[in-house]
Design a protein around this motif. Structure first.
Motif, PDB file in Angstrom:
ATOM      1  N   ARG A  26       0.821  -1.212   0.000  1.00  0.00           N
ATOM      2  CA  ARG A  26       0.000   0.000   0.000  1.00  0.00           C
ATOM      3  C   ARG A  26       0.853   1.259   0.000  1.00  0.00           C
ATOM      4  NH1 ARG A  26       0.005  -2.071   5.119  1.00  0.00           N
ATOM      5  NH2 ARG A  26       0.564  -0.679   6.830  1.00  0.00           N
ATOM      6  N   ARG A  27       2.153   1.121   0.311  1.00  0.00           N
ATOM      7  CA  ARG A  27       3.048   2.280   0.351  1.00  0.00           C
ATOM      8  C   ARG A  27       3.793   2.496  -0.959  1.00  0.00           C
ATOM      9  NH1 ARG A  27       3.514  -0.806   4.756  1.00  0.00           N
ATOM     10  NH2 ARG A  27       5.224  -1.958   3.790  1.00  0.00           N
ATOM     11  N   SER A  28       3.961   1.439  -1.755  1.00  0.00           N
ATOM     12  CA  SER A  28       4.853   1.538  -2.902  1.00  0.00           C
ATOM     13  C   SER A  28       4.426   0.596  -4.014  1.00  0.00           C
ATOM     14  CB  SER A  28       6.290   1.213  -2.478  1.00  0.00           C
ATOM     15  OG  SER A  28       6.372  -0.121  -1.975  1.00  0.00           O
ATOM     16  N   SER A  29       4.863   0.929  -5.223  1.00  0.00           N
ATOM     17  CA  SER A  29       4.703   0.067  -6.393  1.00  0.00           C
ATOM     18  C   SER A  29       6.093  -0.384  -6.826  1.00  0.00           C
ATOM     19  CB  SER A  29       4.025   0.820  -7.541  1.00  0.00           C
ATOM     20  OG  SER A  29       2.734   1.257  -7.162  1.00  0.00           O
ATOM     21  N   VAL A  30       6.253  -1.673  -7.107  1.00  0.00           N
ATOM     22  CA  VAL A  30       7.555  -2.232  -7.472  1.00  0.00           C
ATOM     23  C   VAL A  30       7.439  -2.848  -8.858  1.00  0.00           C
ATOM     24  CG1 VAL A  30       9.427  -3.773  -6.816  1.00  0.00           C
ATOM     25  CG2 VAL A  30       8.013  -2.710  -5.044  1.00  0.00           C
ATOM     26  N   LEU A  31       8.283  -2.398  -9.779  1.00  0.00           N
ATOM     27  CA  LEU A  31       8.215  -2.816 -11.174  1.00  0.00           C
ATOM     28  C   LEU A  31       9.564  -3.339 -11.645  1.00  0.00           C
ATOM     29  CD1 LEU A  31       6.433   0.387 -12.539  1.00  0.00           C
ATOM     30  CD2 LEU A  31       5.312  -1.746 -11.846  1.00  0.00           C
ATOM     31  N   ARG A  32       9.539  -4.432 -12.387  1.00  0.00           N
ATOM     32  CA  ARG A  32      10.729  -4.862 -13.131  1.00  0.00           C
ATOM     33  C   ARG A  32      10.603  -4.294 -14.540  1.00  0.00           C
ATOM     34  NH1 ARG A  32      10.827 -10.200 -12.279  1.00  0.00           N
ATOM     35  NH2 ARG A  32      12.598 -10.127 -10.849  1.00  0.00           N
ATOM     36  N   CYS A  33      11.610  -3.532 -14.963  1.00  0.00           N
ATOM     37  CA  CYS A  33      11.556  -2.847 -16.254  1.00  0.00           C
ATOM     38  C   CYS A  33      12.749  -3.238 -17.118  1.00  0.00           C
ATOM     39  CB  CYS A  33      11.552  -1.328 -16.059  1.00  0.00           C
ATOM     40  SG  CYS A  33      10.187  -0.729 -15.051  1.00  0.00           S
ATOM     41  N   ARG A  34      12.524  -3.231 -18.412  1.00  0.00           N
ATOM     42  CA  ARG A  34      13.584  -3.558 -19.365  1.00  0.00           C
ATOM     43  C   ARG A  34      14.263  -2.280 -19.844  1.00  0.00           C
ATOM     44  NH1 ARG A  34      14.996  -8.021 -21.355  1.00  0.00           N
ATOM     45  NH2 ARG A  34      13.113  -9.023 -20.543  1.00  0.00           N
ATOM     46  N   THR A  35      15.588  -2.323 -19.915  1.00  0.00           N
ATOM     47  CA  THR A  35      16.350  -1.184 -20.424  1.00  0.00           C
ATOM     48  C   THR A  35      16.507  -1.293 -21.936  1.00  0.00           C
ATOM     49  OG1 THR A  35      18.521  -2.245 -20.230  1.00  0.00           O
ATOM     50  CG2 THR A  35      17.642  -1.159 -18.256  1.00  0.00           C
ATOM     51  N   ALA A  36      16.916  -0.193 -22.543  1.00  0.00           N
ATOM     52  CA  ALA A  36      17.108  -0.193 -23.996  1.00  0.00           C
ATOM     53  C   ALA A  36      18.175  -1.184 -24.416  1.00  0.00           C
ATOM     54  CB  ALA A  36      17.481   1.216 -24.459  1.00  0.00           C
ATOM     55  N   ALA A  37      19.124  -1.476 -23.531  1.00  0.00           N
ATOM     56  CA  ALA A  37      20.200  -2.424 -23.853  1.00  0.00           C
ATOM     57  C   ALA A  37      19.775  -3.876 -23.658  1.00  0.00           C
ATOM     58  CB  ALA A  37      21.423  -2.122 -22.995  1.00  0.00           C
ATOM     59  N   GLY A  38      18.560  -4.101 -23.152  1.00  0.00           N
ATOM     60  CA  GLY A  38      18.072  -5.463 -22.990  1.00  0.00           C
ATOM     61  C   GLY A  38      18.182  -6.021 -21.585  1.00  0.00           C
ATOM     62  N   GLY A  39      18.777  -5.277 -20.669  1.00  0.00           N
ATOM     63  CA  GLY A  39      18.848  -5.723 -19.285  1.00  0.00           C
ATOM     64  C   GLY A  39      17.572  -5.359 -18.531  1.00  0.00           C
ATOM     65  N   THR A  40      17.576  -5.623 -17.258  1.00  0.00           N
ATOM     66  CA  THR A  40      16.418  -5.275 -16.435  1.00  0.00           C
ATOM     67  C   THR A  40      16.867  -4.575 -15.163  1.00  0.00           C
ATOM     68  OG1 THR A  40      16.418  -7.445 -15.346  1.00  0.00           O
ATOM     69  CG2 THR A  40      14.975  -7.180 -17.264  1.00  0.00           C
ATOM     70  N   VAL A  41      15.997  -3.723 -14.646  1.00  0.00           N
ATOM     71  CA  VAL A  41      16.199  -3.056 -13.363  1.00  0.00           C
ATOM     72  C   VAL A  41      14.876  -3.112 -12.612  1.00  0.00           C
ATOM     73  CG1 VAL A  41      18.011  -1.499 -14.199  1.00  0.00           C
ATOM     74  CG2 VAL A  41      15.598  -0.790 -14.314  1.00  0.00           C
ATOM     75  N   VAL A  42      14.940  -2.823 -11.322  1.00  0.00           N
ATOM     76  CA  VAL A  42      13.732  -2.755 -10.505  1.00  0.00           C
ATOM     77  C   VAL A  42      13.511  -1.296 -10.109  1.00  0.00           C
ATOM     78  CG1 VAL A  42      12.681  -3.397  -8.296  1.00  0.00           C
ATOM     79  CG2 VAL A  42      13.885  -5.117  -9.671  1.00  0.00           C
ATOM     80  N   VAL A  43      12.289  -0.817 -10.321  1.00  0.00           N
ATOM     81  CA  VAL A  43      11.907   0.543  -9.970  1.00  0.00           C
ATOM     82  C   VAL A  43      10.890   0.464  -8.833  1.00  0.00           C
ATOM     83  CG1 VAL A  43      10.876   2.697 -10.761  1.00  0.00           C
ATOM     84  CG2 VAL A  43      12.278   1.324 -12.340  1.00  0.00           C
ATOM     85  N   LYS A  44      11.130   1.228  -7.790  1.00  0.00           N
ATOM     86  CA  LYS A  44      10.219   1.257  -6.648  1.00  0.00           C
ATOM     87  C   LYS A  44       9.747   2.690  -6.462  1.00  0.00           C
ATOM     88  CE  LYS A  44       9.721  -0.656  -1.997  1.00  0.00           C
ATOM     89  NZ  LYS A  44      10.367  -1.488  -0.950  1.00  0.00           N
ATOM     90  N   ALA A  45       8.465   2.916  -6.711  1.00  0.00           N
ATOM     91  CA  ALA A  45       7.882   4.253  -6.604  1.00  0.00           C
ATOM     92  C   ALA A  45       6.974   4.304  -5.385  1.00  0.00           C
ATOM     93  CB  ALA A  45       7.085   4.583  -7.866  1.00  0.00           C
ATOM     94  N   PHE A  46       7.086   5.390  -4.626  1.00  0.00           N
ATOM     95  CA  PHE A  46       6.370   5.527  -3.364  1.00  0.00           C
ATOM     96  C   PHE A  46       5.223   6.519  -3.493  1.00  0.00           C
ATOM     97  CE2 PHE A  46      10.483   3.901  -2.398  1.00  0.00           C
ATOM     98  CZ  PHE A  46      10.333   3.097  -1.279  1.00  0.00           C
TER      99      PHE A  46
END
Length: 368
Positions: A26-46
Motif C-alpha cells: 500500500r506504500r509503494s509500487s515495485v516494477l521490473r523494467c527492461r532497459t534499452a540495452a536489454g537488461g532489467t532493473v527494478v523501480v520502486k515508486a512511493f
C-alpha cells in the motif's frame, strides 16, 4: 506508469519499457523494467502518504549505505528508487511454506547469518545512516525518530479497556519499563521488516530486500524475529525447537563479535525477553482491532495463520514472561477471555517441517 518510467529512465540515461508488477504494498509500487540495452532493473515508486514518505527516506538511506540491492538512482521528488534486479529467486517464505525441510533449514540459517553480519558490520555507521536519512527526509519522522515504541506501549491499556479486558493497575508503568529496556541497548542496523518474503534465496546466496523500515535499533529487537519467530510478519508458524535454537545462535554469534556482553546468557536472555514482550504488545495493538473476523494473515498466500491464531500464539508465549508480571497477567486475561471464545486451532509448525521424519530423543515439538 508513464511518469514512473520516464523519471526512472532519466535517472539511468536510458529508456525503460515492459514494466512487470512485482507486488509492492500500500506504500509503494515495485516494477521490473527492461532497459534499452536489454537488461532489467527494478523501480520502486512511493506514494505521498506519510507512511510511504517515511518508507522512502529509510529505504533510500539504507540502499545508499550498500545494505541491499545496488542502488542505481534516486529521485526524491517523485519519489522513487531504481535498483539492481536480483532476479526471480524464491523467497524464504516460499521454502518455509514448501515441503523441503533441508531447503527451509538452510534458508533460515542463511537469513540469520546475513542479518547478523549486516548488524555487526554496521555498528560504526549510525552517523552515516542518520546523515543519509536526513538527506532523503520527506518531512515525516523515520527510523529512530519515529516514536513507535511509545505509541504501542501507550496504546495497549486503552485498547484492552475497549475490548472489555480488566487492565492490571500497574501495566502502564511496566510497559514503559519494557519499552525503555528494549529500545537502545547494543544498537545496530536492521532492515526492520525482516520477514520471510523479504529475503531472496539467489544463486549467490541469501539477499535481503525491502528496507522501508530500516533503522538502527537494539539487536534484541532483531533477535526476537529468530525466536518468536518473525515478530511482525504474516508468514508465522512454529519452528522445531532444535532449529529455532540454531537460528537464534547463528544471529547471536555474529552480533556478539562486536558486542561481547551478548555472549553472557543472563544479558542475552533478559534483553531478548524484553524484546519479545515489546513485539507482543506491538502485535496486539496492531492485530486485536482486526480480530472480530478471523481472517487469514495474507490476502492471497496459503497456507497462512489467521489473525486469531497468531494472537493466541503470541499471548501464549508472552504469558511465560514472568519477570513482567502485569504483562503476563494481561496475557492470561486475554487467553482466558477473548481467546477462549475463539475456539482457534493451535498454531502448527511451518509446512516444510511437518513431515520431516523421526525426531531425536528429547527434541521438542515446537519453539514458542
Amino acid at each position: 506508469m508513464d511518469l514512473i518510467l520516464r523519471t526512472a529512465g532519466a535517472l539511468l540515461g536510458t529508456e525503460l519499457s515492459d514494466p512487470v508488477d512485482l507486488g509492492g504494498s500500500r506504500r509503494s509500487s515495485v516494477l521490473r523494467c527492461r532497459t534499452a540495452a536489454g537488461g532489467t532493473v527494478v523501480v520502486k515508486a512511493f506514494g505521498r502518504e506519510p507512511e510511504a514518505l517515511r518508507s522512502f527516506a529509510s529505504e533510500a538511506a539504507a540502499l545508499s549505505l550498500g545494505a541491499g540491492p545496488a542502488l542505481l538512482g534516486v529521485d526524491p521528488d517523485t519519489p522513487l528508487l531504481v535498483m539492481e534486479d536480483l532476479g526471480a529467486a524464491p523467497t524464504l517464505a516460499d521454502v518455509l511454506l514448501g515441503d523441503d525441510p533441508k531447503a527451509a533449514t538452510d534458508g533460515l540459517l542463511a537469513w540469520a547469518g546475513a542479518l547478523g553480519r549486516l548488524a555487526a558490520g554496521s555498528v560504526t555507521g549510525h552517523a552515516d545512516f542518520t546523515r543519509l536519512a536526513a538527506r532523503f527526509d520527506q518531512g515525516v519522522p523515520s527510523g529512530p525518530d519515529d516514536p513507535w515504541i511509545e505509541r504501542c506501549t501507550a496504546g495497549l491499556p486503552a485498547l484492552l479497556a475497549q475490548s472489555g479486558v480488566d487492565v492490571p493497575p500497574d501495566l502502564a508503568d511496566e510497559l514503559a519499563r519494557i519499552g525503555a529496556a528494549a529500545r537502545d541497548r547494543c544498537p545496530a542496523f536492521t532492515p526492520g521488516d525482516t520477514c520471510p518474503d523479504n529475503n531472496l534465496l539467489t544463486a549467490d546466496g541469501l539477499r535481503l530486500i525491502d528496507f522501508e523500515s530500516a533503522t538502527f535499533q537494539s539487536v534484541f529487537l532483531t533477535a526476537a524475529y529468530c525466536r518468536m519467530p518473525f515478530s511482525t510478519c504474516w508468514c508465522v508458524f512454529r519452528l522445531p525447537a532444535d532449529l529455532a535454537r540454531k537460528v537464534e545462535q547463528t544471529y547471536r554469534a555474529e552480533v556478539a563479535a562486536v558486542y561481547p556482553e551478548l555472549a553472557e546468557d543472563p544479558v542475552w536472555q533478559a534483553g531478548l525477553r524484553a524484546a519479545i514482550a515489546l513485539w507482543t504488545v506491538h502485535g496486539t495493538v496492531y492485530l486485536l482491532p482486526h480480530a472480530g473476523e478471523d481472517r487469514p494473515m495474507h490476502r492471497s498466500r496459503r497456507p497462512v495463520p489467521t489473525v486469531r491464531q497468531l494472537l493466541r500464539h503470541r499471548w501464549e508465549t508472552a504469558r511465560t514472561l514472568t519477570e513482567f508480571p502485569a504483562l503476563a497477567r494481561t496475557m492470561e486475561l486475554l487467553l482466558d477471555g477473548l481467546a477462549r471464545d475463539w475456539q482457534t486451532a493451535p498454531l502448527p509448525e511451518y509446512p516444510a517441517f511437518r513431515n520431516r521424519g523421526p525426531r531425536e530423543p528429547g527434541e521438542g515439538g515446537g519453539a514458542p
